[in-house]
Design a protein around this motif. Structure first.
Motif, mmCIF file in Angstrom:
data_model
loop_
_atom_site.group_PDB
_atom_site.id
_atom_site.type_symbol
_atom_site.label_atom_id
_atom_site.label_comp_id
_atom_site.label_asym_id
_atom_site.label_seq_id
_atom_site.Cartn_x
_atom_site.Cartn_y
_atom_site.Cartn_z
ATOM 1 N N ALA A 37 0.839 -1.376 -0.066
ATOM 2 C CA ALA A 37 0.120 0.036 -0.225
ATOM 3 C C ALA A 37 0.810 1.172 -0.035
ATOM 4 C CB ALA A 37 -0.957 0.139 1.179
ATOM 5 N N ASP A 38 1.956 1.222 0.892
ATOM 6 C CA ASP A 38 2.851 2.520 0.808
ATOM 7 C C ASP A 38 3.387 2.871 -0.608
ATOM 8 O OD1 ASP A 38 4.282 0.145 1.118
ATOM 9 O OD2 ASP A 38 6.071 1.175 2.136
ATOM 10 N N VAL A 39 3.828 1.866 -1.235
ATOM 11 C CA VAL A 39 4.593 2.022 -2.487
ATOM 12 C C VAL A 39 3.461 2.234 -3.676
ATOM 13 C CG1 VAL A 39 5.900 1.073 -4.300
ATOM 14 C CG2 VAL A 39 6.476 0.535 -2.063
ATOM 15 N N ARG A 40 2.307 1.790 -3.671
ATOM 16 C CA ARG A 40 1.199 1.840 -4.691
ATOM 17 C C ARG A 40 0.676 3.241 -4.484
ATOM 18 N NH1 ARG A 40 2.747 0.598 -8.894
ATOM 19 N NH2 ARG A 40 0.758 1.602 -9.367
ATOM 20 N N TYR A 41 0.630 3.859 -3.132
ATOM 21 C CA TYR A 41 0.179 5.016 -2.902
ATOM 22 C C TYR A 41 0.739 6.056 -3.613
ATOM 23 C CZ TYR A 41 -1.165 9.211 -0.381
ATOM 24 O OH TYR A 41 -1.564 10.525 -0.244
ATOM 25 N N ARG A 42 2.152 5.850 -3.276
ATOM 26 C CA ARG A 42 3.202 7.118 -4.002
ATOM 27 C C ARG A 42 2.942 6.893 -5.396
ATOM 28 N NH1 ARG A 42 8.526 6.642 -1.022
ATOM 29 N NH2 ARG A 42 9.272 8.159 -2.547
ATOM 30 N N ILE A 43 2.927 5.595 -6.083
ATOM 31 C CA ILE A 43 3.075 5.617 -7.446
ATOM 32 C C ILE A 43 1.737 6.105 -7.969
ATOM 33 C CG2 ILE A 43 3.266 4.130 -9.419
ATOM 34 C CD1 ILE A 43 5.867 4.468 -8.067
ATOM 35 N N CYS A 44 0.798 5.517 -7.239
ATOM 36 C CA CYS A 44 -0.589 6.062 -7.944
ATOM 37 C C CYS A 44 -1.039 7.563 -7.820
ATOM 38 C CB CYS A 44 -1.719 5.261 -7.401
ATOM 39 S SG CYS A 44 -3.507 5.584 -7.973
ATOM 40 N N SER A 45 -0.487 7.965 -6.656
ATOM 41 C CA SER A 45 -0.447 9.449 -6.467
ATOM 42 C C SER A 45 0.360 10.417 -7.547
ATOM 43 C CB SER A 45 -0.030 9.903 -5.136
ATOM 44 O OG SER A 45 -0.953 9.532 -4.074
ATOM 45 N N TRP A 47 1.075 9.113 -10.720
ATOM 46 C CA TRP A 47 0.240 9.072 -11.826
ATOM 47 C C TRP A 47 -0.976 9.977 -12.074
ATOM 48 C CZ3 TRP A 47 2.496 8.198 -16.137
ATOM 49 C CH2 TRP A 47 3.423 7.185 -16.358
ATOM 50 N N LEU A 48 -1.956 9.880 -10.970
ATOM 51 C CA LEU A 48 -3.316 10.386 -10.964
ATOM 52 C C LEU A 48 -3.580 11.614 -9.986
ATOM 53 C CD1 LEU A 48 -5.385 7.228 -10.979
ATOM 54 C CD2 LEU A 48 -5.037 8.794 -12.836
ATOM 55 N N ASP A 49 -2.415 12.134 -9.389
ATOM 56 C CA ASP A 49 -2.818 13.112 -8.253
ATOM 57 C C ASP A 49 -1.689 14.496 -8.484
ATOM 58 O OD1 ASP A 49 -4.315 14.751 -6.640
ATOM 59 O OD2 ASP A 49 -3.314 13.870 -4.893
ATOM 60 N N ARG A 50 -0.454 13.860 -8.298
ATOM 61 C CA ARG A 50 0.483 15.031 -7.920
ATOM 62 C C ARG A 50 2.000 14.371 -7.786
ATOM 63 N NH1 ARG A 50 -1.342 12.954 -3.364
ATOM 64 N NH2 ARG A 50 -0.146 12.837 -1.470
ATOM 65 N N ASP A 51 2.927 15.469 -7.960
ATOM 66 C CA ASP A 51 4.368 14.990 -7.972
ATOM 67 C C ASP A 51 5.038 16.052 -6.847
ATOM 68 O OD1 ASP A 51 4.210 17.496 -9.224
ATOM 69 O OD2 ASP A 51 5.405 16.779 -10.994
ATOM 70 N N THR A 52 4.285 15.976 -5.563
ATOM 71 C CA THR A 52 4.850 16.688 -4.463
ATOM 72 C C THR A 52 6.034 16.013 -3.887
ATOM 73 O OG1 THR A 52 2.908 15.884 -3.094
ATOM 74 C CG2 THR A 52 3.042 17.911 -4.247
ATOM 75 N N GLU A 53 6.876 16.898 -3.037
ATOM 76 C CA GLU A 53 8.017 16.145 -2.257
ATOM 77 C C GLU A 53 7.528 14.968 -1.514
ATOM 78 O OE1 GLU A 53 11.431 15.464 -0.852
ATOM 79 O OE2 GLU A 53 11.013 16.656 -2.414
ATOM 80 N N ASP A 54 6.464 14.736 -0.932
ATOM 81 C CA ASP A 54 5.967 13.778 -0.043
ATOM 82 C C ASP A 54 5.739 12.390 -1.027
ATOM 83 O OD1 ASP A 54 3.749 15.039 -1.178
ATOM 84 O OD2 ASP A 54 2.297 13.700 0.196
ATOM 85 N N ILE A 55 5.439 12.659 -2.164
ATOM 86 C CA ILE A 55 5.510 11.540 -3.166
ATOM 87 C C ILE A 55 6.820 11.251 -3.875
ATOM 88 C CG2 ILE A 55 4.299 10.638 -5.348
ATOM 89 C CD1 ILE A 55 2.524 11.067 -2.840
ATOM 90 N N LEU A 56 7.521 12.260 -4.281
ATOM 91 C CA LEU A 56 8.851 11.861 -4.970
ATOM 92 C C LEU A 56 10.025 11.597 -4.051
ATOM 93 C CD1 LEU A 56 8.759 14.272 -8.171
ATOM 94 C CD2 LEU A 56 8.144 11.673 -8.046
ATOM 95 N N GLN A 57 9.751 12.391 -2.956
ATOM 96 C CA GLN A 57 11.083 12.269 -1.804
ATOM 97 C C GLN A 57 12.372 12.630 -2.434
ATOM 98 O OE1 GLN A 57 10.387 8.726 0.704
ATOM 99 N NE2 GLN A 57 8.292 9.566 1.228
ATOM 100 N N ALA A 66 11.919 3.647 -11.070
ATOM 101 C CA ALA A 66 12.694 2.476 -11.074
ATOM 102 C C ALA A 66 12.350 2.034 -9.440
ATOM 103 C CB ALA A 66 14.167 2.647 -11.263
ATOM 104 N N TRP A 67 12.568 2.774 -8.617
ATOM 105 C CA TRP A 67 12.050 2.520 -7.118
ATOM 106 C C TRP A 67 10.799 1.894 -7.009
ATOM 107 C CZ3 TRP A 67 8.180 4.298 -4.363
ATOM 108 C CH2 TRP A 67 7.922 3.952 -3.035
ATOM 109 N N GLY A 68 9.873 2.503 -7.628
ATOM 110 C CA GLY A 68 8.596 1.645 -7.489
ATOM 111 C C GLY A 68 8.474 0.355 -8.016
#
Length: 142
Positions: A37-45, A47-57, A66-68
């Motif tokens: 869930a932690d990985v899919r949440y960031r990847i899906c976010s 693709w479908l929402d945002r590319d903010t620091e909390d997502i891309l880190q 590649a990380w995902g």
């Protein structure tokens, strides 16, 4: 119906609900090896929402993807979901060209809620015909 599941996925993204995102992403047909869930949440976010620091880190796009894939490899990615994801990224890219940073899911939230309200009591077959009904009524206005 894919549109119902996609609407629920968008709403889970708006709520920032990692478990809900995992559930509705799978309901849309995307399957991964580990169901993290932690990985899919960031990847899906992304693709479908945002590319903010909390997502891309701090990662660039290539490293993030590649990380995902290294953390939770994708086994099945249905074409209809893939096309929606590509469109969401393109919309955000166009917005960025004008200096606008946006959350695609937040923008789509009222539309997802309205769709779910409108199609709550319809069978999947009836819901699939709804766009055609809208076109017929729009054509009658001419």
């Amino acid at each position: 119906d894919f549109r119902r599941r996609l609407s629920r996925l968008v709403l889970a993204l708006v709520r920032r609900d990692a478990e809900g995102v995992l559930h509705w992403e799978q309901a849309c047909g995307l399957w991964t090896r580990h169901r993290r869930a932690d990985v899919r949440y960031r990847i899906c976010s992304f693709w479908l929402d945002r590319d903010t620091e909390d997502i891309l880190q701090g990662m660039n796009l290539h490293d993030f993807m590649a990380w995902g894939e290294s953390q939770d490899p994708v086994l099945a990615y249905p074409e209809d979901l893939y096309l929606v994801c590509r469109c969401a990224v393109m919309i955000r890219g166009l917005a960025l060209a004008f200096g606008v940073r946006m959350s695609t899911a937040a923008y789509w939230k009222p539309h997802a809620e309205a769709f779910l309200r409108e199609h709550a009591d319809r069978s999947p077959e009836q819901a699939a015909c709804a766009p055609l009904e809208g076109l017929a009524s729009a054509a009658s206005l001419r």
